[in-house]
Design an enzyme around this catalytic site. Structure first.
Site, mmCIF file in Angstrom:
data_model
loop_
_atom_site.group_PDB
_atom_site.id
_atom_site.type_symbol
_atom_site.label_atom_id
_atom_site.label_comp_id
_atom_site.label_asym_id
_atom_site.label_seq_id
_atom_site.Cartn_x
_atom_site.Cartn_y
_atom_site.Cartn_z
ATOM 1 N N ALA A 32 0.870 -1.191 0.000
ATOM 2 C CA ALA A 32 0.000 0.000 0.000
ATOM 3 C C ALA A 32 0.904 1.237 0.000
ATOM 4 O O ALA A 32 0.836 2.083 0.893
ATOM 5 C CB ALA A 32 -0.971 -0.015 1.179
ATOM 6 N N LEU A 33 1.748 1.275 -0.998
ATOM 7 C CA LEU A 33 2.857 2.234 -1.014
ATOM 8 C C LEU A 33 2.389 3.670 -1.174
ATOM 9 O O LEU A 33 1.410 3.953 -1.848
ATOM 10 C CB LEU A 33 3.820 1.886 -2.163
ATOM 11 C CG LEU A 33 4.424 0.484 -2.100
ATOM 12 C CD1 LEU A 33 5.339 0.250 -3.295
ATOM 13 C CD2 LEU A 33 5.180 0.254 -0.795
ATOM 14 N N HIS A 37 7.121 5.617 1.579
ATOM 15 C CA HIS A 37 7.898 4.480 1.064
ATOM 16 C C HIS A 37 8.807 4.945 -0.086
ATOM 17 O O HIS A 37 9.970 4.566 -0.170
ATOM 18 C CB HIS A 37 6.983 3.380 0.531
ATOM 19 C CG HIS A 37 6.064 2.784 1.553
ATOM 20 N ND1 HIS A 37 4.712 2.996 1.537
ATOM 21 C CD2 HIS A 37 6.302 1.975 2.615
ATOM 22 C CE1 HIS A 37 4.147 2.338 2.541
ATOM 23 N NE2 HIS A 37 5.090 1.711 3.215
ATOM 24 N N GLY A 149 12.067 4.236 7.840
ATOM 25 C CA GLY A 149 11.498 5.551 8.114
ATOM 26 C C GLY A 149 11.490 5.864 9.602
ATOM 27 O O GLY A 149 11.228 4.989 10.437
ATOM 28 N N LYS A 151 9.345 7.534 10.934
ATOM 29 C CA LYS A 151 7.939 7.473 11.375
ATOM 30 C C LYS A 151 7.773 6.338 12.398
ATOM 31 O O LYS A 151 7.084 6.474 13.389
ATOM 32 C CB LYS A 151 7.058 7.219 10.159
ATOM 33 C CG LYS A 151 5.799 6.488 10.454
ATOM 34 C CD LYS A 151 4.606 7.281 10.066
ATOM 35 C CE LYS A 151 3.337 6.633 10.523
ATOM 36 N NZ LYS A 151 3.306 5.188 10.289
ATOM 37 N N ASP A 152 8.446 5.209 12.124
ATOM 38 C CA ASP A 152 8.413 4.071 13.053
ATOM 39 C C ASP A 152 9.686 4.124 13.899
ATOM 40 O O ASP A 152 10.581 3.289 13.766
ATOM 41 C CB ASP A 152 8.296 2.768 12.265
ATOM 42 C CG ASP A 152 7.012 2.726 11.458
ATOM 43 O OD1 ASP A 152 5.978 2.359 12.012
ATOM 44 O OD2 ASP A 152 7.033 3.118 10.275
ATOM 45 N N GLN A 155 10.609 1.186 16.068
ATOM 46 C CA GLN A 155 10.931 0.025 15.222
ATOM 47 C C GLN A 155 12.391 0.074 14.762
ATOM 48 O O GLN A 155 13.094 -0.931 14.759
ATOM 49 C CB GLN A 155 10.000 0.018 14.012
ATOM 50 C CG GLN A 155 10.423 -0.944 12.921
ATOM 51 C CD GLN A 155 9.374 -1.061 11.829
ATOM 52 O OE1 GLN A 155 8.376 -1.708 12.019
ATOM 53 N NE2 GLN A 155 9.610 -0.439 10.693
HETATM 54 P P1 AMP Z 1 5.410 -0.233 6.295
HETATM 55 O O1 AMP Z 1 5.008 -0.584 4.906
HETATM 56 O O2 AMP Z 1 4.383 0.579 7.033
HETATM 57 O O3 AMP Z 1 5.912 -1.419 7.086
HETATM 58 O O4 AMP Z 1 6.645 0.749 6.171
HETATM 59 C C1 AMP Z 1 7.792 0.381 5.445
HETATM 60 C C2 AMP Z 1 8.867 1.399 5.691
HETATM 61 O O5 AMP Z 1 8.408 2.684 5.261
HETATM 62 C C3 AMP Z 1 9.233 1.550 7.176
HETATM 63 O O6 AMP Z 1 10.641 1.727 7.287
HETATM 64 C C4 AMP Z 1 8.491 2.788 7.582
HETATM 65 O O7 AMP Z 1 9.080 3.470 8.668
HETATM 66 C C5 AMP Z 1 8.593 3.612 6.310
HETATM 67 N N1 AMP Z 1 7.551 4.632 6.285
HETATM 68 C C6 AMP Z 1 6.219 4.449 6.395
HETATM 69 N N2 AMP Z 1 5.586 5.633 6.405
HETATM 70 C C7 AMP Z 1 6.537 6.589 6.297
HETATM 71 C C8 AMP Z 1 6.513 8.014 6.252
HETATM 72 N N3 AMP Z 1 5.378 8.706 6.321
HETATM 73 N N4 AMP Z 1 7.692 8.661 6.143
HETATM 74 C C9 AMP Z 1 8.861 7.971 6.085
HETATM 75 N N5 AMP Z 1 8.940 6.636 6.121
HETATM 76 C C10 AMP Z 1 7.802 5.951 6.219
#
Ligand code: AMP
Length: 283
Positions: A32-33, A37, A149, A151-152, A155
């Site tokens: 769900a990019l 991402h 990111g 954001k996490d 994590q």
């Molecule tokens: P996810 O698909 O949610 O597991 O995220 C995959 C990667 O994208 C992780 O390293 C997240 O921290 C990063 N990510 C998700 N949302 C954002 C954002 N708004 N800004 C920066 N990185 C992000």
């Protein structure tokens, strides 16, 4: 770009790069990019001769089966988006569950305090599942650099610790939070927000920003309470936690005069959707 499902295909494609000492950059995602991402992917494209993007919704990191069921899956749209940004030799890795977990992963990592507080407290087992999947993906992709990111925020700290525990030869690159024009941190979960929740959600970041300017006027405890109340002025928002912690150890900050970097982290229910965000108090 090349789309692969099997580790053998991945190895076959990456072998010539590895032989020539050309580094692989890796961006693990759950799909769900969005622009968040893509910012990680662009960062890798600038540094790495070959970039691997994985899409895998990892069951072991969902402590709530309903959340796993409802997590957005949009592989077709994701591939169309990736087609526009990736280069000819870059790879989209779409592993099946049996590839990541040929048998149940029973590993339990010891992260000390890192996975006990904040997200760890409210999502028990979540970070252990994250560590399982990321370590397995690292094993398959063998990246030199991997992009995550901020954001996490928690994590990233957990994954850093995991790479230390397992002595993995990978450099982790933290990337800034990408936001919507109204300040809401981009997230795949934003797709699930109803109209009212979407309208109210930008209050989360607005409040965090305001909090950074208030730290000289309030104690840490007062500020934590203020943030909670301010966010909850929006009727569809309910704060699960907001806490200021040491950015490196995740120990609670009791006094602003304590040394070291400080981070405020928040989790908020916007209706049925759980959102997280964070801000640095080093300004
Ligand atoms: P996810 O698909 O949610 O597991 O995220 C995959 C990667 O994208 C992780 O390293 C997240 O921290 C990063 N990510 C998700 N949302 C954002 C954002 N708004 N800004 C920066 N990185 C992000």
């Amino acid at each position: 770009m090349l789309t692969v499902k099997l580790p053998e295909e991945l190895d076959r494609h990456l072998a010539p790069f590895r032989e020539k000492g050309r580094d692989t950059g890796f961006v693990p995602t759950m799909g769900a990019l969005h622009e968040g991402h893509l910012s990680l992917i662009r960062c890798s494209l600038q540094q790495d001769p070959v970039t691997v993007v994985s899409i895998f919704v990892n069951p072991t990191q969902f402590n709530d089966p309903e959340d796993l069921k409802k997590y957005p899956r949009r592989t077709k749209e994701d591939l169309a988006l990736l087609e526009q940004v990736l280069r000819a030799d870059d790879v989209v890795f779409l592993p099946e569950e049996k590839t990541i977990y040929p048998e149940p992963d029973t590993r339990i990592f010891d992260f000390g305090l890192l996975d006990k507080v904040l997200e760890g407290e409210f999502r028990p087992g979540h970070f252990n599942g994250v560590a399982q999947v990321v370590s397995r993906l690292f094993e398959l992709v063998k990246p030199v650099r991997a992009y995550f990111g901020l954001k996490d925020f928690q994590q990233l700290a957990v994954i850093r610790r995991m790479t230390e525990i397992l002595s993995l030869p990978v450099t982790l690159i933290p990337c800034p939070i990408i936001r919507e024009p109204d300040g809401l941190a981009m997230s795949s979960r934003n797709l699930r927000l109803g109209k009212e929740e979407r309208e109210q959600a930008p209050r989360i970041y607005r409040t965090l920003q305001a909090a950074t300017t208030l730290k000289n006027n309030m104690s840490v405890q007062e500020l934590e309470q203020w943030v909670k109340e301010k966010i909850e002025e929006a009727p569809r928002l309910k704060v699960e936690y907001f806490r200021v912690v040491r950015a490196d150890t995740f120990r609670p900050v009791k006094d602003w005069n304590e040394p070291g970097p400080k981070q405020g982290l928040v989790a908020v229910w916007a209706g049925e959707v759980r959102l997280i965000d964070n801000v640095s108090f080093e300004l």
